[in-house]
Design a protein around this motif. Structure first.
Motif, short mmCIF file in Angstrom:
data_model
loop_
_atom_site.label_atom_id
_atom_site.label_comp_id
_atom_site.label_asym_id
_atom_site.label_seq_id
_atom_site.Cartn_x
_atom_site.Cartn_y
_atom_site.Cartn_z
N LEU A 1 0.82 -1.21 0.00
CA LEU A 1 0.00 0.00 0.00
C LEU A 1 0.85 1.26 0.00
O LEU A 1 0.52 2.25 -0.65
CB LEU A 1 -0.94 -0.01 1.21
N MET A 2 1.97 1.25 0.74
CA MET A 2 2.85 2.42 0.73
C MET A 2 3.45 2.64 -0.64
O MET A 2 3.58 3.77 -1.11
CB MET A 2 3.94 2.26 1.79
N GLY A 3 3.81 1.54 -1.32
CA GLY A 3 4.34 1.69 -2.67
C GLY A 3 3.30 2.24 -3.63
O GLY A 3 3.57 3.14 -4.44
N VAL A 4 2.09 1.69 -3.53
CA VAL A 4 1.01 2.20 -4.39
C VAL A 4 0.72 3.66 -4.10
O VAL A 4 0.51 4.47 -5.00
CB VAL A 4 -0.25 1.32 -4.21
N ALA A 5 0.71 4.03 -2.80
CA ALA A 5 0.45 5.42 -2.43
C ALA A 5 1.54 6.35 -2.97
O ALA A 5 1.26 7.44 -3.46
CB ALA A 5 0.35 5.54 -0.91
N ALA A 6 2.80 5.89 -2.87
CA ALA A 6 3.90 6.72 -3.38
C ALA A 6 3.77 6.92 -4.89
O ALA A 6 3.91 8.05 -5.40
CB ALA A 6 5.24 6.09 -3.03
N LEU A 7 3.48 5.83 -5.60
CA LEU A 7 3.29 5.97 -7.05
C LEU A 7 2.09 6.85 -7.36
O LEU A 7 2.11 7.64 -8.30
CB LEU A 7 3.09 4.58 -7.67
N GLY A 8 1.03 6.73 -6.54
CA GLY A 8 -0.14 7.56 -6.76
C GLY A 8 0.15 9.03 -6.55
O GLY A 8 -0.33 9.88 -7.30
N VAL A 9 0.95 9.35 -5.53
CA VAL A 9 1.29 10.75 -5.28
C VAL A 9 2.14 11.31 -6.42
O VAL A 9 1.91 12.43 -6.89
CB VAL A 9 2.02 10.88 -3.93
#
Length: 495
Positions: free
Chosen positions: A196-204
Protein backbone atom coordinates in the motif's frame (compact mmCIF):
# COMPACT_ATOMS: atom_id res chain seq x y z
CA UNK A 1 8.96 34.47 11.43
CA UNK A 2 7.09 31.35 12.45
CA UNK A 3 7.50 28.16 10.36
CA UNK A 4 3.84 28.41 9.33
CA UNK A 5 4.44 31.94 8.07
CA UNK A 6 7.50 30.85 6.10
CA UNK A 7 5.53 27.98 4.57
CA UNK A 8 2.68 30.32 3.65
CA UNK A 9 5.11 32.80 2.12
CA UNK A 10 6.81 30.08 0.12
CA UNK A 11 3.44 28.78 -1.11
CA UNK A 12 2.29 32.23 -2.16
CA UNK A 13 5.54 32.81 -4.02
CA UNK A 14 4.78 29.87 -6.33
CA UNK A 15 3.06 30.39 -9.65
CA UNK A 16 -0.67 29.77 -9.97
CA UNK A 17 0.05 26.69 -12.06
CA UNK A 18 2.43 25.35 -9.42
CA UNK A 19 -0.02 26.00 -6.59
CA UNK A 20 -2.83 24.29 -8.48
CA UNK A 21 -0.59 21.29 -9.19
CA UNK A 22 0.44 21.08 -5.53
CA UNK A 23 -3.15 21.30 -4.34
CA UNK A 24 -4.19 18.59 -6.79
CA UNK A 25 -1.32 16.32 -5.71
CA UNK A 26 -2.09 16.95 -2.03
CA UNK A 27 -5.78 16.15 -2.51
CA UNK A 28 -4.97 12.91 -4.36
CA UNK A 29 -2.33 11.99 -1.77
CA UNK A 30 -4.81 12.46 1.08
CA UNK A 31 -7.41 10.39 -0.78
CA UNK A 32 -4.90 7.59 -1.47
CA UNK A 33 -3.67 7.64 2.15
CA UNK A 34 -7.21 7.40 3.51
CA UNK A 35 -8.03 4.59 1.10
CA UNK A 36 -4.82 2.73 2.03
CA UNK A 37 -5.48 3.07 5.76
CA UNK A 38 -9.07 1.92 5.31
CA UNK A 39 -7.97 -1.06 3.21
CA UNK A 40 -5.30 -2.08 5.75
CA UNK A 41 -7.69 -1.91 8.70
CA UNK A 42 -10.42 -3.81 6.84
CA UNK A 43 -7.99 -6.58 5.86
CA UNK A 44 -6.58 -6.72 9.40
CA UNK A 45 -10.01 -7.06 10.96
CA UNK A 46 -10.97 -9.69 8.41
CA UNK A 47 -7.84 -11.79 9.03
CA UNK A 48 -8.23 -11.63 12.80
CA UNK A 49 -11.90 -12.56 12.41
CA UNK A 50 -10.79 -15.66 10.54
CA UNK A 51 -8.43 -16.58 13.39
CA UNK A 52 -11.24 -16.00 15.88
CA UNK A 53 -13.57 -18.17 13.80
CA UNK A 54 -10.92 -20.90 13.88
CA UNK A 55 -10.65 -20.69 17.67
CA UNK A 56 -14.41 -21.07 17.97
CA UNK A 57 -13.96 -24.70 16.87
CA UNK A 58 -11.79 -25.47 19.91
CA UNK A 59 -13.24 -27.89 22.56
CA UNK A 60 -15.39 -25.88 24.97
CA UNK A 61 -14.24 -27.57 28.13
CA UNK A 62 -11.89 -30.50 27.58
CA UNK A 63 -8.23 -30.79 26.85
CA UNK A 64 -7.04 -32.68 23.83
CA UNK A 65 -6.45 -36.45 24.12
CA UNK A 66 -3.04 -37.88 24.71
CA UNK A 67 -1.73 -34.51 25.94
CA UNK A 68 0.58 -34.79 28.92
CA UNK A 69 0.51 -31.78 31.27
CA UNK A 70 3.39 -30.75 33.47
CA UNK A 71 3.78 -28.22 36.26
CA UNK A 72 0.32 -29.14 37.60
CA UNK A 73 -0.84 -31.08 40.68
CA UNK A 74 -1.58 -34.81 40.37
CA UNK A 75 -5.30 -34.49 40.87
CA UNK A 76 -5.56 -32.12 37.92
CA UNK A 77 -3.64 -34.52 35.74
CA UNK A 78 -5.86 -37.36 36.85
CA UNK A 79 -8.95 -35.34 36.05
CA UNK A 80 -7.56 -34.48 32.65
CA UNK A 81 -6.82 -38.10 31.94
CA UNK A 82 -10.36 -39.07 32.84
CA UNK A 83 -11.76 -36.24 30.71
CA UNK A 84 -9.68 -37.39 27.77
CA UNK A 85 -10.80 -40.96 28.24
CA UNK A 86 -14.47 -39.87 28.34
CA UNK A 87 -14.01 -37.88 25.14
CA UNK A 88 -12.41 -40.80 23.37
CA UNK A 89 -15.11 -43.19 24.55
CA UNK A 90 -17.80 -40.85 23.30
CA UNK A 91 -16.08 -40.61 19.96
CA UNK A 92 -15.84 -44.42 19.67
CA UNK A 93 -19.51 -44.85 20.63
CA UNK A 94 -20.43 -42.40 17.89
CA UNK A 95 -22.01 -40.20 20.55
CA UNK A 96 -20.65 -36.93 19.24
CA UNK A 97 -20.95 -34.18 21.85
CA UNK A 98 -19.00 -31.88 19.53
CA UNK A 99 -20.42 -30.97 16.08
CA UNK A 100 -18.21 -32.33 13.36
CA UNK A 101 -16.38 -34.63 15.69
CA UNK A 102 -13.68 -34.02 18.25
CA UNK A 103 -10.07 -33.77 17.17
CA UNK A 104 -8.02 -33.14 20.26
CA UNK A 105 -4.74 -33.26 18.44
CA UNK A 106 -5.47 -29.95 16.73
CA UNK A 107 -5.27 -27.80 19.85
CA UNK A 108 -2.48 -26.84 22.16
CA UNK A 109 -4.52 -26.50 25.36
CA UNK A 110 -3.18 -24.82 28.51
CA UNK A 111 -4.84 -24.67 31.96
CA UNK A 112 -4.53 -21.89 34.50
CA UNK A 113 -5.51 -22.62 38.11
CA UNK A 114 -7.13 -20.08 40.40
CA UNK A 115 -3.92 -19.75 42.43
CA UNK A 116 -1.95 -18.92 39.29
CA UNK A 117 -0.54 -22.41 38.77
CA UNK A 118 -0.09 -23.17 35.09
CA UNK A 119 -0.61 -26.56 33.50
CA UNK A 120 0.79 -26.76 29.98
CA UNK A 121 1.82 -29.54 27.59
CA UNK A 122 5.10 -31.28 27.86
CA UNK A 123 6.51 -29.11 25.01
CA UNK A 124 6.75 -26.12 27.29
CA UNK A 125 8.27 -23.90 24.59
CA UNK A 126 4.76 -23.75 23.06
CA UNK A 127 3.29 -22.52 26.33
CA UNK A 128 1.26 -19.28 26.34
CA UNK A 129 2.28 -16.38 28.53
CA UNK A 130 -0.54 -15.85 30.99
CA UNK A 131 -2.09 -12.56 32.04
CA UNK A 132 -3.73 -11.60 35.35
CA UNK A 133 -6.89 -10.78 33.42
CA UNK A 134 -7.20 -14.45 32.39
CA UNK A 135 -8.62 -15.28 35.84
CA UNK A 136 -11.57 -12.90 35.22
CA UNK A 137 -13.44 -15.65 33.36
CA UNK A 138 -13.51 -17.97 36.40
CA UNK A 139 -17.05 -18.55 37.62
CA UNK A 140 -18.57 -17.32 34.34
CA UNK A 141 -19.83 -18.95 31.19
CA UNK A 142 -18.28 -16.33 28.94
CA UNK A 143 -15.74 -17.02 26.23
CA UNK A 144 -13.33 -14.16 25.49
CA UNK A 145 -10.36 -13.57 23.25
CA UNK A 146 -7.16 -11.62 23.70
CA UNK A 147 -3.88 -10.99 21.96
CA UNK A 148 -0.96 -12.92 23.44
CA UNK A 149 2.24 -14.69 22.63
CA UNK A 150 4.07 -17.94 23.12
CA UNK A 151 7.02 -18.11 25.44
CA UNK A 152 9.27 -18.06 22.38
CA UNK A 153 7.86 -14.67 21.38
CA UNK A 154 5.57 -15.77 18.56
CA UNK A 155 2.33 -13.77 18.49
CA UNK A 156 -0.98 -15.55 19.01
CA UNK A 157 -4.67 -15.03 19.68
CA UNK A 158 -5.86 -16.77 22.88
CA UNK A 159 -9.34 -18.04 23.58
CA UNK A 160 -10.25 -18.06 27.29
CA UNK A 161 -13.01 -20.11 28.90
CA UNK A 162 -13.73 -21.61 32.34
CA UNK A 163 -13.67 -25.40 32.83
CA UNK A 164 -14.56 -27.46 35.92
CA UNK A 165 -12.76 -30.70 36.73
CA UNK A 166 -13.91 -33.10 39.55
CA UNK A 167 -11.56 -35.74 40.87
CA UNK A 168 -12.46 -38.00 43.83
CA UNK A 169 -15.28 -35.73 44.80
CA UNK A 170 -13.13 -32.60 44.70
CA UNK A 171 -14.18 -29.99 42.14
CA UNK A 172 -11.81 -27.34 40.89
CA UNK A 173 -12.12 -24.59 38.28
CA UNK A 174 -9.48 -23.78 35.72
CA UNK A 175 -9.12 -21.28 32.92
CA UNK A 176 -8.66 -23.08 29.65
CA UNK A 177 -6.37 -21.16 27.24
CA UNK A 178 -6.46 -22.26 23.60
CA UNK A 179 -3.96 -20.35 21.39
CA UNK A 180 -3.77 -19.90 17.64
CA UNK A 181 -0.70 -18.40 16.03
CA UNK A 182 -1.15 -15.01 14.33
CA UNK A 183 2.38 -14.78 12.98
CA UNK A 184 1.20 -15.44 9.44
CA UNK A 185 -1.48 -12.76 9.85
CA UNK A 186 1.04 -10.15 10.97
CA UNK A 187 3.39 -11.13 8.16
CA UNK A 188 0.57 -10.67 5.65
CA UNK A 189 -0.31 -7.29 7.18
CA UNK A 190 3.31 -6.12 6.96
CA UNK A 191 3.51 -7.16 3.34
CA UNK A 192 0.18 -5.43 2.63
CA UNK A 193 1.44 -2.24 4.33
CA UNK A 194 4.55 -2.20 2.11
CA UNK A 195 2.40 -2.76 -0.98
CA UNK A 196 0.00 0.00 0.00
CA UNK A 197 2.85 2.42 0.73
CA UNK A 198 4.34 1.69 -2.67
CA UNK A 199 1.01 2.20 -4.39
CA UNK A 200 0.45 5.42 -2.43
CA UNK A 201 3.90 6.72 -3.38
CA UNK A 202 3.29 5.97 -7.05
CA UNK A 203 -0.14 7.56 -6.76
CA UNK A 204 1.29 10.75 -5.28
CA UNK A 205 3.93 11.00 -7.99
CA UNK A 206 1.32 10.33 -10.64
CA UNK A 207 -0.97 12.89 -9.02
CA UNK A 208 1.80 15.47 -9.22
CA UNK A 209 2.29 14.93 -12.95
CA UNK A 210 -1.47 14.77 -13.51
CA UNK A 211 -1.98 17.94 -11.50
CA UNK A 212 0.64 19.68 -13.59
CA UNK A 213 -1.09 18.62 -16.80
CA UNK A 214 -4.51 19.59 -15.45
CA UNK A 215 -3.22 22.98 -14.30
CA UNK A 216 -1.60 23.63 -17.67
CA UNK A 217 -4.79 22.72 -19.53
CA UNK A 218 -7.11 24.59 -17.18
CA UNK A 219 -4.99 27.74 -17.09
CA UNK A 220 -4.35 27.94 -20.83
CA UNK A 221 -7.10 30.61 -21.24
CA UNK A 222 -5.55 32.52 -18.33
CA UNK A 223 -2.18 32.39 -20.09
CA UNK A 224 -3.81 33.75 -23.25
CA UNK A 225 -5.45 36.49 -21.21
CA UNK A 226 -2.13 37.31 -19.57
CA UNK A 227 -0.39 37.51 -22.96
CA UNK A 228 -3.04 39.89 -24.27
CA UNK A 229 -2.87 42.08 -21.16
CA UNK A 230 0.93 42.20 -21.34
CA UNK A 231 0.68 43.06 -25.04
CA UNK A 232 -1.70 45.92 -24.28
CA UNK A 233 0.52 47.15 -21.43
CA UNK A 234 3.57 47.01 -23.66
CA UNK A 235 2.10 48.51 -26.84
CA UNK A 236 -0.94 50.42 -25.45
CA UNK A 237 -3.01 48.91 -28.26
CA UNK A 238 -6.43 48.43 -26.69
CA UNK A 239 -9.13 46.42 -28.40
CA UNK A 240 -7.35 43.05 -28.48
CA UNK A 241 -9.56 40.08 -27.61
CA UNK A 242 -9.09 36.40 -26.86
CA UNK A 243 -11.20 33.45 -28.09
CA UNK A 244 -13.95 32.26 -25.76
CA UNK A 245 -14.82 28.57 -25.44
CA UNK A 246 -17.59 27.14 -23.27
CA UNK A 247 -19.48 28.87 -20.48
CA UNK A 248 -17.40 28.20 -17.37
CA UNK A 249 -15.74 30.75 -15.10
CA UNK A 250 -12.73 31.12 -17.41
CA UNK A 251 -15.05 31.74 -20.35
CA UNK A 252 -16.92 34.36 -18.34
CA UNK A 253 -13.63 36.02 -17.43
CA UNK A 254 -12.58 36.02 -21.08
CA UNK A 255 -15.93 37.49 -22.14
CA UNK A 256 -15.68 40.22 -19.51
CA UNK A 257 -12.14 41.02 -20.62
CA UNK A 258 -13.19 41.20 -24.27
CA UNK A 259 -16.04 43.55 -23.32
CA UNK A 260 -13.68 45.72 -21.28
CA UNK A 261 -11.10 45.81 -24.07
CA UNK A 262 -13.74 46.76 -26.63
CA UNK A 263 -15.12 49.44 -24.30
CA UNK A 264 -11.61 50.86 -23.84
CA UNK A 265 -11.12 50.92 -27.59
CA UNK A 266 -14.40 52.73 -28.11
CA UNK A 267 -13.54 55.16 -25.32
CA UNK A 268 -10.16 55.91 -26.87
CA UNK A 269 -11.75 56.39 -30.27
CA UNK A 270 -14.31 58.78 -28.77
CA UNK A 271 -11.55 60.60 -26.93
CA UNK A 272 -9.47 60.88 -30.11
CA UNK A 273 -12.48 62.07 -32.08
CA UNK A 274 -13.38 64.56 -29.34
CA UNK A 275 -9.87 66.01 -29.35
CA UNK A 276 -9.77 66.21 -33.13
CA UNK A 277 -13.22 67.78 -33.35
CA UNK A 278 -12.51 70.18 -30.51
CA UNK A 279 -9.28 71.25 -32.17
CA UNK A 280 -11.13 71.78 -35.42
CA UNK A 281 -13.90 73.81 -33.79
CA UNK A 282 -11.50 75.86 -31.66
CA UNK A 283 -9.27 76.70 -34.61
CA UNK A 284 -11.85 78.95 -36.30
CA UNK A 285 -12.60 81.38 -33.44
CA UNK A 286 -8.97 81.41 -32.36
CA UNK A 287 -7.81 82.22 -35.90
CA UNK A 288 -10.37 85.01 -36.17
CA UNK A 289 -9.35 86.38 -32.79
CA UNK A 290 -5.67 86.32 -33.71
CA UNK A 291 -6.38 88.08 -37.00
CA UNK A 292 -8.34 90.84 -35.30
CA UNK A 293 -5.71 91.25 -32.58
CA UNK A 294 -2.94 91.42 -35.21
CA UNK A 295 -4.91 94.08 -37.08
CA UNK A 296 -5.30 96.19 -33.95
CA UNK A 297 -1.61 95.85 -33.06
CA UNK A 298 -0.48 96.70 -36.60
CA UNK A 299 -2.66 99.81 -36.69
CA UNK A 300 -1.15 101.00 -33.43
CA UNK A 301 2.42 100.17 -34.50
CA UNK A 302 2.12 101.99 -37.82
CA UNK A 303 0.57 105.06 -36.25
CA UNK A 304 -2.50 104.79 -38.44
CA UNK A 305 -5.34 104.05 -36.06
CA UNK A 306 -8.48 102.48 -37.37
CA UNK A 307 -11.60 104.57 -37.72
CA UNK A 308 -13.74 104.57 -34.62
CA UNK A 309 -16.62 102.73 -36.30
CA UNK A 310 -14.29 100.08 -37.71
CA UNK A 311 -12.52 99.68 -34.39
CA UNK A 312 -15.85 99.34 -32.52
CA UNK A 313 -17.06 96.76 -35.02
CA UNK A 314 -13.78 94.87 -34.71
CA UNK A 315 -13.98 94.83 -30.90
CA UNK A 316 -17.61 93.67 -31.10
CA UNK A 317 -16.58 90.79 -33.34
CA UNK A 318 -13.83 89.85 -30.89
CA UNK A 319 -16.31 89.92 -28.01
CA UNK A 320 -18.73 87.69 -29.94
CA UNK A 321 -15.91 85.29 -30.79
CA UNK A 322 -14.83 85.18 -27.15
CA UNK A 323 -18.40 84.41 -26.10
CA UNK A 324 -18.61 81.67 -28.72
CA UNK A 325 -15.29 80.29 -27.52
CA UNK A 326 -16.48 80.36 -23.89
CA UNK A 327 -19.67 78.51 -24.75
CA UNK A 328 -17.74 75.96 -26.78
CA UNK A 329 -15.31 75.28 -23.91
CA UNK A 330 -18.22 74.96 -21.47
CA UNK A 331 -19.95 72.48 -23.74
CA UNK A 332 -16.75 70.50 -24.12
CA UNK A 333 -16.25 70.32 -20.36
CA UNK A 334 -19.79 69.11 -19.80
CA UNK A 335 -19.65 66.43 -22.47
CA UNK A 336 -16.12 65.23 -21.66
CA UNK A 337 -16.83 64.44 -18.02
CA UNK A 338 -17.71 60.82 -17.22
CA UNK A 339 -20.90 60.23 -15.30
CA UNK A 340 -19.01 59.59 -12.05
CA UNK A 341 -17.15 62.92 -12.31
CA UNK A 342 -20.14 65.13 -13.05
CA UNK A 343 -21.43 67.29 -10.23
CA UNK A 344 -24.61 65.96 -8.66
CA UNK A 345 -27.74 67.33 -10.24
CA UNK A 346 -30.24 69.35 -8.23
CA UNK A 347 -33.12 66.97 -8.88
CA UNK A 348 -36.55 68.26 -8.04
CA UNK A 349 -40.06 68.45 -9.43
CA UNK A 350 -39.97 71.25 -12.02
CA UNK A 351 -42.61 72.76 -14.28
CA UNK A 352 -41.55 71.96 -17.83
CA UNK A 353 -44.08 74.43 -19.27
CA UNK A 354 -42.51 77.28 -17.32
CA UNK A 355 -39.08 76.27 -18.57
CA UNK A 356 -40.43 76.26 -22.12
CA UNK A 357 -41.88 79.78 -21.63
CA UNK A 358 -38.54 81.16 -20.43
CA UNK A 359 -36.70 79.47 -23.29
CA UNK A 360 -39.19 80.95 -25.78
CA UNK A 361 -38.48 84.46 -24.51
CA UNK A 362 -34.78 84.02 -25.27
CA UNK A 363 -35.55 82.41 -28.63
CA UNK A 364 -37.68 85.37 -29.67
CA UNK A 365 -34.75 87.68 -28.96
CA UNK A 366 -32.46 85.58 -31.15
CA UNK A 367 -35.01 85.34 -33.98
CA UNK A 368 -36.78 88.71 -33.98
CA UNK A 369 -38.27 88.24 -37.45
CA UNK A 370 -39.70 84.76 -36.78
CA UNK A 371 -43.25 83.83 -35.87
CA UNK A 372 -43.69 81.41 -32.93
CA UNK A 373 -46.84 79.30 -32.75
CA UNK A 374 -46.99 78.17 -29.13
CA UNK A 375 -49.32 75.63 -27.51
CA UNK A 376 -47.85 74.81 -24.11
CA UNK A 377 -49.83 72.89 -21.47
CA UNK A 378 -48.80 72.20 -17.88
CA UNK A 379 -46.44 69.29 -17.33
CA UNK A 380 -44.33 68.53 -14.25
CA UNK A 381 -41.21 66.36 -14.38
CA UNK A 382 -38.53 65.24 -11.92
CA UNK A 383 -35.14 66.51 -13.05
CA UNK A 384 -32.53 69.26 -13.07
CA UNK A 385 -34.19 72.57 -13.93
CA UNK A 386 -31.01 74.24 -15.25
CA UNK A 387 -30.09 71.29 -17.47
CA UNK A 388 -33.63 70.98 -18.84
CA UNK A 389 -33.79 74.72 -19.60
CA UNK A 390 -30.51 74.55 -21.49
CA UNK A 391 -31.77 71.54 -23.47
CA UNK A 392 -34.98 73.35 -24.48
CA UNK A 393 -33.00 76.47 -25.42
CA UNK A 394 -30.71 74.38 -27.61
CA UNK A 395 -33.71 72.89 -29.41
CA UNK A 396 -35.19 76.37 -30.01
CA UNK A 397 -31.80 77.77 -31.09
CA UNK A 398 -31.49 74.96 -33.60
CA UNK A 399 -34.95 75.79 -35.00
CA UNK A 400 -34.19 79.53 -35.11
CA UNK A 401 -30.87 78.95 -36.85
CA UNK A 402 -32.37 76.89 -39.68
CA UNK A 403 -35.59 78.88 -40.13
CA UNK A 404 -35.77 81.20 -43.15
CA UNK A 405 -36.29 84.95 -42.58
CA UNK A 406 -39.89 85.59 -41.54
CA UNK A 407 -40.43 81.83 -41.06
CA UNK A 408 -42.52 80.05 -38.46
CA UNK A 409 -41.49 77.91 -35.49
CA UNK A 410 -44.14 75.63 -33.98
CA UNK A 411 -43.74 74.78 -30.28
CA UNK A 412 -46.12 72.52 -28.38
CA UNK A 413 -46.14 70.72 -25.05
CA UNK A 414 -48.88 68.21 -24.33
CA UNK A 415 -48.89 65.14 -22.06
CA UNK A 416 -45.11 65.18 -21.66
CA UNK A 417 -44.43 65.48 -25.39
CA UNK A 418 -42.46 68.61 -26.30
CA UNK A 419 -42.15 69.23 -30.07
CA UNK A 420 -40.27 71.98 -31.88
CA UNK A 421 -40.65 72.32 -35.63
CA UNK A 422 -39.03 74.74 -38.03
CA UNK A 423 -39.82 75.38 -41.70
CA UNK A 424 -36.26 75.39 -42.95
CA UNK A 425 -34.47 73.12 -45.40
CA UNK A 426 -34.83 70.05 -43.15
CA UNK A 427 -32.34 67.23 -42.66
CA UNK A 428 -31.39 64.77 -45.42
CA UNK A 429 -32.39 61.17 -44.55
CA UNK A 430 -28.81 59.92 -44.74
CA UNK A 431 -27.74 62.43 -42.06
CA UNK A 432 -30.43 61.70 -39.45
CA UNK A 433 -28.30 59.06 -37.72
CA UNK A 434 -25.57 61.62 -36.93
CA UNK A 435 -27.62 64.56 -35.62
CA UNK A 436 -26.96 63.76 -31.93
CA UNK A 437 -23.23 63.04 -32.38
CA UNK A 438 -20.75 65.43 -30.87
CA UNK A 439 -19.42 68.11 -33.23
CA UNK A 440 -21.38 66.72 -36.14
CA UNK A 441 -22.67 69.39 -38.49
CA UNK A 442 -24.34 68.97 -41.82
CA UNK A 443 -22.03 69.88 -44.72
CA UNK A 444 -24.70 72.28 -45.98
CA UNK A 445 -24.72 74.23 -42.69
CA UNK A 446 -21.07 74.50 -41.78
CA UNK A 447 -21.08 78.19 -42.64
CA UNK A 448 -23.66 78.82 -39.89
CA UNK A 449 -22.56 79.60 -36.33
CA UNK A 450 -22.44 76.80 -33.79
CA UNK A 451 -20.18 74.05 -32.48
CA UNK A 452 -22.25 70.95 -33.19
CA UNK A 453 -22.64 70.21 -29.48
CA UNK A 454 -26.13 71.58 -28.81
CA UNK A 455 -28.09 68.49 -29.81
CA UNK A 456 -25.59 66.23 -28.03
CA UNK A 457 -26.29 68.10 -24.82
CA UNK A 458 -30.04 67.80 -25.45
CA UNK A 459 -29.77 64.02 -25.90
CA UNK A 460 -27.64 63.60 -22.78
CA UNK A 461 -29.97 65.71 -20.61
CA UNK A 462 -33.09 63.90 -21.81
CA UNK A 463 -31.51 60.49 -21.16
CA UNK A 464 -30.45 61.59 -17.65
CA UNK A 465 -34.06 62.60 -16.97
CA UNK A 466 -35.38 59.24 -18.15
CA UNK A 467 -36.91 60.44 -21.42
CA UNK A 468 -36.46 60.03 -25.16
CA UNK A 469 -35.51 62.47 -27.91
CA UNK A 470 -35.78 62.22 -31.68
CA UNK A 471 -35.21 64.51 -34.67
CA UNK A 472 -36.57 63.91 -38.14
CA UNK A 473 -38.64 65.31 -40.96
CA UNK A 474 -41.97 67.01 -40.34
CA UNK A 475 -44.88 64.66 -39.77
CA UNK A 476 -47.05 66.30 -42.48
CA UNK A 477 -44.34 65.90 -45.11
CA UNK A 478 -43.80 69.65 -45.34
CA UNK A 479 -40.50 71.52 -45.17
CA UNK A 480 -38.45 71.72 -42.02
CA UNK A 481 -37.43 69.38 -39.20
CA UNK A 482 -39.36 68.17 -36.16
CA UNK A 483 -37.63 67.61 -32.80
CA UNK A 484 -39.59 65.61 -30.22
CA UNK A 485 -38.81 65.14 -26.54
CA UNK A 486 -40.80 62.78 -24.30
CA UNK A 487 -40.34 63.10 -20.55
CA UNK A 488 -42.12 61.14 -17.79
CA UNK A 489 -44.20 63.23 -15.43
CA UNK A 490 -47.72 64.41 -14.71
CA UNK A 491 -50.05 67.21 -15.74
CA UNK A 492 -51.12 68.15 -12.18
CA UNK A 493 -48.69 69.72 -9.72
CA UNK A 494 -47.61 67.33 -6.95
CA UNK A 495 -48.94 67.97 -3.47
Amino acid sequence: MKPTGRLTGWYRSRSLRGRLAMLTAAAVAVAIALAAFACWFVVRDRLYDQVRDTLKGAPPGLAGPQQKFVSCDISAKTALDRAVAAAKAAEEADDRPFPGGYNGYKWNVQLLAADGTTCFPLSSERAIRTSPSDLDVLGTHQVSYRDGEYVDGESAMVRRSAVTLTVDGVTRQYVQLVPASTESVQTSLRELAFVLMGVAALGVVGAGFTGRLVARSALRPVDQLTDVVEHIARTEEVGATIPVHGSDEIARLSTSFNSMSTALLNSRERQTRLIADAGHELRTPLTSLRTNVDLLIRSDDTGRPLPAATRAKLLGNMKAQMQELTLLIGDLLQLSRPDSARPPQALAVVALHEIADRALERARLRGPGLVFNVAVHPWFVHGDAAALERAVINLLDNAVKYSPPGGTVDVSLLDGRLSVRDHGPGIPPDELQYVFDRFWRSPSSRQLPGSGLGLSIVAQTVRDTGGEVSLGPAADGGPGALATVRLPGQADPPH
